[in-house]
Design a protein around this motif. Structure first.
Motif, mmCIF file in Angstrom:
data_model
loop_
_atom_site.group_PDB
_atom_site.id
_atom_site.type_symbol
_atom_site.label_atom_id
_atom_site.label_comp_id
_atom_site.label_asym_id
_atom_site.label_seq_id
_atom_site.Cartn_x
_atom_site.Cartn_y
_atom_site.Cartn_z
ATOM 1 N N LEU A 69 7.114 4.040 -15.733
ATOM 2 C CA LEU A 69 6.551 5.224 -16.383
ATOM 3 C C LEU A 69 6.725 5.178 -17.894
ATOM 4 N N VAL A 70 7.841 4.621 -18.364
ATOM 5 C CA VAL A 70 8.081 4.542 -19.801
ATOM 6 C C VAL A 70 7.182 3.507 -20.455
ATOM 7 N N VAL A 71 6.991 2.378 -19.785
ATOM 8 C CA VAL A 71 6.284 1.245 -20.395
ATOM 9 C C VAL A 71 4.770 1.418 -20.333
ATOM 10 N N MET A 72 4.260 1.911 -19.213
ATOM 11 C CA MET A 72 2.809 1.953 -19.025
ATOM 12 C C MET A 72 2.157 2.965 -19.952
ATOM 13 N N LYS A 73 1.132 2.501 -20.660
ATOM 14 C CA LYS A 73 0.351 3.327 -21.567
ATOM 15 C C LYS A 73 -1.129 3.139 -21.246
ATOM 16 N N PRO A 74 -1.988 4.071 -21.710
ATOM 17 C CA PRO A 74 -3.414 3.930 -21.384
ATOM 18 C C PRO A 74 -4.029 2.619 -21.836
ATOM 19 N N GLY A 75 -3.574 2.063 -22.968
ATOM 20 C CA GLY A 75 -4.139 0.823 -23.479
ATOM 21 C C GLY A 75 -3.333 -0.395 -23.058
ATOM 22 N N PHE A 76 -4.022 -1.500 -22.806
ATOM 23 C CA PHE A 76 -3.348 -2.734 -22.393
ATOM 24 C C PHE A 76 -2.426 -3.242 -23.489
ATOM 25 N N ALA A 77 -2.886 -3.198 -24.736
ATOM 26 C CA ALA A 77 -2.093 -3.743 -25.837
ATOM 27 C C ALA A 77 -0.786 -2.978 -26.002
ATOM 28 N N LEU A 78 -0.846 -1.644 -25.890
ATOM 29 C CA LEU A 78 0.368 -0.845 -26.020
ATOM 30 C C LEU A 78 1.331 -1.118 -24.874
ATOM 31 N N THR A 79 0.798 -1.274 -23.665
ATOM 32 C CA THR A 79 1.654 -1.580 -22.521
ATOM 33 C C THR A 79 2.347 -2.922 -22.708
ATOM 34 N N ARG A 80 1.602 -3.930 -23.156
ATOM 35 C CA ARG A 80 2.200 -5.249 -23.358
ATOM 36 C C ARG A 80 3.236 -5.211 -24.477
ATOM 37 N N GLN A 81 2.925 -4.479 -25.546
ATOM 38 C CA GLN A 81 3.892 -4.337 -26.636
ATOM 39 C C GLN A 81 5.174 -3.701 -26.142
ATOM 40 N N ARG A 82 5.041 -2.605 -25.428
ATOM 41 C CA ARG A 82 6.213 -1.888 -24.945
ATOM 42 C C ARG A 82 6.999 -2.726 -23.944
ATOM 43 N N ASN A 83 6.301 -3.550 -23.190
ATOM 44 C CA ASN A 83 6.981 -4.440 -22.255
ATOM 45 C C ASN A 83 7.983 -5.320 -22.986
ATOM 46 N N GLY A 84 7.490 -5.981 -24.040
ATOM 47 C CA GLY A 84 8.366 -6.868 -24.795
ATOM 48 C C GLY A 84 9.509 -6.121 -25.451
ATOM 49 N N TRP A 85 9.184 -4.997 -26.084
ATOM 50 C CA TRP A 85 10.219 -4.215 -26.764
ATOM 51 C C TRP A 85 11.257 -3.693 -25.772
ATOM 52 N N ARG A 86 10.783 -3.222 -24.604
ATOM 53 C CA ARG A 86 11.698 -2.673 -23.607
ATOM 54 C C ARG A 86 12.622 -3.767 -23.066
ATOM 55 N N LEU A 87 12.064 -4.935 -22.785
ATOM 56 C CA LEU A 87 12.882 -6.029 -22.256
ATOM 57 C C LEU A 87 13.944 -6.461 -23.254
ATOM 58 N N VAL A 88 13.525 -6.690 -24.487
ATOM 59 C CA VAL A 88 14.479 -7.130 -25.507
ATOM 60 C C VAL A 88 15.513 -6.040 -25.773
ATOM 61 N N GLY A 89 15.052 -4.792 -25.859
ATOM 62 C CA GLY A 89 15.978 -3.691 -26.101
ATOM 63 C C GLY A 89 16.988 -3.531 -24.980
ATOM 64 N N THR A 90 16.537 -3.647 -23.737
ATOM 65 C CA THR A 90 17.451 -3.534 -22.603
ATOM 66 C C THR A 90 18.455 -4.678 -22.591
ATOM 67 N N LEU A 91 17.984 -5.885 -22.872
ATOM 68 C CA LEU A 91 18.882 -7.039 -22.890
ATOM 69 C C LEU A 91 19.977 -6.868 -23.944
ATOM 70 N N ILE A 92 19.584 -6.452 -25.152
ATOM 71 C CA ILE A 92 20.568 -6.249 -26.219
ATOM 72 C C ILE A 92 21.499 -5.087 -25.874
ATOM 73 N N GLY A 93 20.940 -4.005 -25.334
ATOM 74 C CA GLY A 93 21.764 -2.858 -24.966
ATOM 75 C C GLY A 93 22.781 -3.198 -23.895
#
Length: 755
Positions: free
Chosen positions: A446-470
């Motif tokens: 729910l957090v990652v998915m956005k109406p646009g494909f580009a935003l979803t893919r961007q958030r995917n990368g940011w979420r993964l890296v952010g979670t790993l660092i956190g």
């Protein structure tokens, strides 16, 4: 010399950090009181969840009435969602039906715009956090009441904070807009640097303008929500903020009106010192505006500024040399263009100095433009929510329907995968942990998915890296210290930063949110660090599902581009028409006042023609109304262009095979920007003329015909005598831009019909 303000200082004094602090206090306070004082851990957690869902609506910037209504809606809909989810949580089959249906319903709220999307996500968040443990029917009412009371607490707390700190909010929203204006000015200065690439400079400029448009609208909605009405202290504070805002918009107009054919300028004057001095002047002014923004945020006076007098005098000297060298006669348009650059730099300097003067503490309580006092409310955002907006989008060709379907399918797959993993013997002891926290997979989706494909893919990368660092930071923290006091302090800090950075840097927000959640679970279950691994695994699974489901019923950005291009053209068309009407009434007003002033002499000479005061007053009213309409059209033009530019660059982040009509769209983007800039430049000149010569009138008619998608025959030459020389270049650029817009729009429509 004043240096640029570091990004960290800008953030700490921004309304993002201030809003994050307010949200964190409102969410944590009920939990800390209930847990720390009354030892009611489960009740404190539920109340905090209810408060957190309401806090999602309480974003920095924007009219308070929309935020208040949104928070009330979040309390009611969130409580209803908690009740429905709680009742379904104890039924193994019913929950599989309720969750996808709620995901679809609340994802459809994106039809109501940004505020609707936030409300939908708030309800989905409370749904996800309610389904984490099955509730017995007799527990559902208690759970719903605690969640409702948590939401009510946050609403009361936020309402009180806004009432007490309204001026601080105004200053911070204004500061963010000023910083964005300074960034835009710095981006414009690159065009005068012969060593910078023009295409790259243009991309940076459009990005800066798109970001600036959003921040200007947020400042507009905040500063203009309550206008000064008297002479009290609050009204003096509002007047000072309003004066800075008005001058900031005037500064932007002055900058937008300086669009130039920089390639021609570089080719004609490749080694000109005028370009260097213009670049340096803009950079210094940009730094000055940053300093003003910083002092606005801190509510302090401006004590020191960079002076651009040397650059302005150097430009004057260079122009005199060009005039003596024959440039004014040999290439009058280029010379007139350079003169305009100098004039606008002077005007920008005057506006920046006046903005600094508003912070001098002189106590001036008068608006810099008294005519706008009664009309500024027209510049506020207007939002209307109707049930028909929801039902009319229940069709396959609606991007909102497709997005809601993707989210529902992704949530169903997440639940299925969670159930499968929890029953997989090979996972061993980890299976129980995955089962206990399987809702994290749904939450990640729910957090990652956005109406646009580009935003979803961007958030995917940011979420993964952010979670790993956190997770890595949490593991280090748990092994370095076992002090509950340190954990509590870090928890509060991460909560504040998580809320503050969500609109600024999603990856950084993911880092702090991950650390915050892990600390919460460590307080609830301090005996094991297995939750860190579970969080990491669930996030990877959720991101993978979100990316995979992005290909289900996709709606690519190119599907919107034609309509956004039409909206940009239409907004420019309205900008031109309202501007021409304003210029026409301004000329008529000047003629009427001139006739009125000469009336006593005509009466002495026996001339019976008179100008009635009532007629002049009516003309003044019409002229003011036309000016306001032009300014509103200008605001709408900036918003439409910003939407077009943002969508275009999102499309460029999508797969190459989904990037349709890139050359046409890129040219449309440039030509709409050129047209808007030259309209801003030409209208004040037209308003100052005694009459409009034939060639200029026909050129303007040609621009209107091209924008109406009709054939036109612009004159080969136009009048350039005297002050008309300053109008020649903007008009030619307007005709050329309108012609190219018509050409590219036809190509875009043909390509769309062909596909």
């Amino acid at each position: 010399m004043i240096a640029r303000i570091p990004q960290l200082q800008r953030f700490l004094y921004s309304h993002y950090f201030f809003g994050g602090l307010r949200q964190a206090i409102g969410v944590l306070l009920p939990a800390l009181i209930l847990m720390g004082v009354f030892q009611m851990y489960s009740v404190g957690m539920i109340a905090a969840i209810g408060a957190a869902c309401v806090a999602i609506i309480d974003q920095p910037g924007g009219p308070r009435r929309y935020g208040t209504n949104g928070m009330l809606a979040a309390i009611l809909l969130g409580s209803a969602t908690a009740a429905v989810t709680g009742l379904a949580s104890s039924h193994s089959l019913l929950i599989w039906l309720v969750v996808p249906c709620l995901c679809f319903l609340f994802s459809m709220f994106t039809v109501f715009g940004k505020q609707g999307g936030l409300l939908g996500f708030a309800c989905l968040l409370i749904m996800t956090l309610t389904m984490r443990v099955p509730l017995d029917p007799h527990e559902v009412l208690q759970h719903t009441v605690y969640s409702f009371l948590g939401g009510v607490f946050y609403f009361v707390f936020s309402f009180a904070a806004h009432r007490l700190l309204w001026h601080r909010e105004e200053l911070q929203a204004l500061s963010v807009a000023l910083f964005a204006t300074a960034d835009y000015m710095a981006a414009r200065s690159r065009f005068y640097d012969v060593n910078s690439d023009l295409d790259e400079s243009y991309r940076l400029l459009i990005h800066a303008q798109s970001a600036m448009t959003d921040k200007h609208q947020a400042a507009r909605d905040t500063v203009l929500r309550e206008l000064p009405k008297g002479r009290g202290r609050a009204d003096r504070l509002r007047t000072a903020s309003l004066n800075i805002f008005i001058d900031m918009v005037a500064l932007l107009d002055s900058l937008v009106a300086t669009h130039t054919d920089y390639a021609t300028l570089r080719r004609t004057l490749p080694n000109s010192d005028v370009l260097i001095f213009s670049r340096d002047a803009l950079r210094k002014l940009s730094i000055n505006v940053s300093a003003i923004a910083f002092n606005v945020a801190r509510n302090r006076h401006v004590k020191e500024r960079n002076s651009v007098k040397a650059e302005l005098r150097a430009i004057e000297y260079e122009l005199e040399k060009y005039r003596e060298g024959g440039l004014a006669d040999g290439d009058p348009e280029v010379y007139a263009l350079l003169v305009q650059v100098l004039r606008r730099l002077r005007n920008a300097t005057r506006l920046v100095d006046r903005m600094a003067g508003h912070l001098s503490g002189s106590g001036n309580t008068e608006l810099v433009d008294m005519r706008l006092d009664k009309s500024l409310d027209r510049f506020l955002s207007r939002k209307t929510w109707r049930l028909g907006m929801l039902t009319s989008n229940l069709r396959m060709d609606s991007s909102h329907f497709r997005y809601a379907s993707r989210v529902a399918i992704a949530a169903l797959l997440a639940m299925t995968l969670s159930a499968a993993l929890s029953h997989t013997p090979i996972l061993g002891s980890m299976g129980s942990g995955l089962s206990a926290h399987s809702y994290w997979i749904v939450l990640t989706v729910l957090v990652v998915m956005k109406p646009g494909f580009a935003l979803t893919r961007q958030r995917n990368g940011w979420r993964l890296v952010g979670t790993l660092i956190g997770c890595a930071l949490a593991l280090v923290l748990f092994n370095v210290t076992h002090s509950p006091d340190v954990y509590l302090a870090v928890l509060v800090v991460t909560c504040v930063l998580g809320y503050s950075l969500i609109q600024v840097n999603f990856m950084a927000a993911a880092i702090f949110n991950t650390l915050f959640v892990l600390l919460v679970f460590h307080f609830l279950s301090p005996t094991t660090n297995a939750v860190i691994g579970e969080r990491l695994v669930d996030t990877f699974i959720g991101c993978g599902l979100a990316l995979l489901c992005s290909y289900i019923l996709p709606w690519w950005e190119h599907g919107f581009m034609a309509s956004l291009a039409r909206a940009a053209r239409k907004s420019n068309q309205a900008f031109l028409k309202t501007g021409l009407r304003y210029a026409e009434l301004t000329r008529a007003q000047a003629a009427a006042h001139a006739a009125r002033n000469s009336q006593p002499q005509r009466e002495t000479q026996g001339d019976g023609a008179t100008v009635e005061p009532a007629a002049i007053e009516g003309l003044d009213t019409q002229q003011h109304e036309a000016e306001v309409r032009w300014r509103v059209a200008r605001k709408n033009m900036h918003i439409a262009f910003g939407n077009f530019a943002a969508a275009f660059y999102r499309m460029m982040d999508e797969p190459i095979k989904r990037q349709n009509n890139v050359p046409e769209l890129n040219n449309l983007l440039i030509q709409n920007h050129v047209l808007a800039s030259q309209i801003t430049s030409a209208i004040p000149i037209l308003a100052g003329l005694d009459h409009v010569p034939e060639g200029i009138r026909k050129s303007l008619e040609a621009v209107e015909l091209y924008l109406d998608d009709k054939d036109a025959d612009p004159p080969a030459s136009i009048e350039t005598e005297g002050e008309l020389a300053a109008l020649a270049y903007p008009l030619r650029q307007m005709v050329k831009a309108a012609q190219l817009i018509r050409q590219e729009m036809r190509g875009l429509e043909t390509a769309g019909s062909g596909s």
